[in-house]
Enzyme design. Structure first.
Site, short mmCIF file in Angstrom:
data_model
loop_
_atom_site.label_atom_id
_atom_site.label_comp_id
_atom_site.label_asym_id
_atom_site.label_seq_id
_atom_site.Cartn_x
_atom_site.Cartn_y
_atom_site.Cartn_z
CG HIS A 1 -22.28 -5.04 -48.15
ND1 HIS A 1 -21.22 -4.32 -47.32
CD2 HIS A 1 -21.76 -4.99 -49.32
CE1 HIS A 1 -20.22 -4.03 -47.93
NE2 HIS A 1 -20.42 -4.34 -49.23
CG ASP B 1 -14.86 -5.46 -54.30
OD1 ASP B 1 -13.99 -6.13 -53.37
OD2 ASP B 1 -15.96 -5.23 -53.76
CG ASP C 1 -15.84 -7.00 -50.80
OD1 ASP C 1 -16.12 -7.98 -51.52
OD2 ASP C 1 -15.85 -5.74 -50.87
ZN LIG Z 1 -17.15 -5.01 -52.16
#
Ligand SMILES: [Zn+2]
Ligand SMILES: [Zn+2]
Length: 381
Positions: free
Chosen positions: A128, A252, A163
């Protein structure tokens, strides 16, 4: 080459630590690294701290100065995404973050030098982080720096981001770069941070088609997620013809994960990692660097996810069970954090996934088909 894959890791990686109440906990490395050893990993390499010059390849100098400033004095007002709830400042954060970055850069150098075909950097995957801003638990974008290292060595780089969150930082950093194709498969931004990653995000004016997004609805489950990946990944590799593969293995998306809702299991991770290994050998002469990423069930999910990446890179069969000694070692700690019992099976039972409705699986496949059609048209047009 059939040398054992290299795992980039040292205890110093646990210094990347936003504090005891933050979801991204360095506690995952204890059970994670030990399970990788338990399934056979023996080849480890220490990550160096990336230099400012290396970081400046993608990050702005004033941002690096800001991180260094917080690193020396954590008690200042929030700035450039640091000092927020997601990215709290901490003493030594520059060195800790630059070491994560150095780990991913060094992973690429190991592959380029021929030390191994495949390298895994479980501490990496901070996808990110932007050129001038921290975001979503990420300070420096190590995995994007790995991509840049391979690109600057002359490679066409395929970046695959598994992800559950959109790989927005990596996408932004190569938005207008035709040498790099970023593929992100994630839970739709309508229900999850960072809110981006829609189908129509396809790359800048000089690189149309070089960003590919497959946004999936909450509760998609294994079948839909794998259908989407199967639809888009091999075909995309054939169109783009990469010579280097960089992957991000945030886990996740798992059914146990407390932060998201895709409800994937380790069965799907096992299939995905084998598919990526095939892409590496079919198009990239084996050149493949994998990183970790998100994953907030530190005991039941993260270790098995990492072990499955290593097993795919090592071309080894997946053992049925996690080692008893591993379970015994980590059970008390896992219980303390509400993440027990530790799974006996490496592959989850199928009923752990979402109750899969055919129309949801269909929508996942159709989303991937649309992403592929659009990309093929833009790349060949
Ligand atoms: Zn993540
Ligand atoms: Zn391989």
């Amino acid at each position: 080459m059939t040398a054992e894959p290299i795992v980039v890791w040292s205890e110093a990686i646990t210094e990347y630590d936003f504090g005891p109440s933050h979801p991204l906990t360095p506690r995952r490395f204890g059970p994670g690294i030990e399970l990788m050893r338990g399934v056979g990993a023996t080849r480890f390499l220490e990550p160096p701290i990336a230099t400012d010059e290396e970081l400046r390849r993608l990050h702005q100098a004033r941002y690096i100065r800001q991180v260094r400033s917080f690193s020396d004095d954590a008690w200042q007002p929030a700035a450039m995404g640091i000092g927020t709830a997601d990215c709290p400042s901490f003493h030594g954060m520059h060195e800790a973050s630059a070491r994560v970055a150095g780990g991913s850069i060094t992973s690429v150098r190991q592959v380029l030098a021929g030390a191994a075909d495949h390298v895994f950097d479980p501490g990496g995957g901070l996808h990110h982080a932007m050129a001038d801003r921290a975001s979503g638990f990420c300070i420096y974008n190590d995995v994007a720096l790995a991509v840049a290292e391979a690109r600057d060595a002359g490679h066409r780089v395929l970046y695959v981001d598994l992800d559950v969150h959109h790989g927005d930082g990596t996408q932004a950093l190569f938005w207008d770069d035709p040498q790099v194709l970023t593929l992100s498969i994630h839970e739709t931004g309508r229900s999850l941070f960072p809110g981006t990653g829609d189908l129509d995000e396809a790359g800048g004016p000089d690189a149309r088609g070089s960003a590919v997004n497959v946004p999936l609805e909450a509760y998609t489950g294994d079948t839909g997620w794998l259908a989407a990946l199967d639809t888009v990944l091999p075909a995309l590799a054939e169109t783009f013809q990469p010579t280097f593969l960089v992957t991000q293995h945030g886990c996740d998306s798992h059914a146990f994960d407390p932060l998201a809702h895709l409800r994937i299991t380790t069965r799907a991770y096992a299939r995905a990692t084998r598919l990526l290994d095939q892409v590496a050998h079919t198009w990239c002469e084996g050149r493949w660097v994998a990183t970790g990423g998100g994953g907030y069930d530190a005991y039941r999910v993260v270790p098995r996810s990492w072990a499955l990446v290593w097993l795919a890179q090592a071309h080894r069969e997946i053992p049925d069970e996690t080692p008893l000694a591993w379970r015994e070692r980590w059970t008390d700690e896992a219980t303390r954090f509400g993440q027990s019992p530790l799974p006996v099976q490496l592959l989850d039972p199928p009923d752990l996934a979402a109750r899969e409705r055919p129309e949801v699986v269909d929508r996942a496949r159709r989303t991937a088909e649309r992403a592929l059609e659009q990309t093929t048209r833009l790349l060949e047009g």
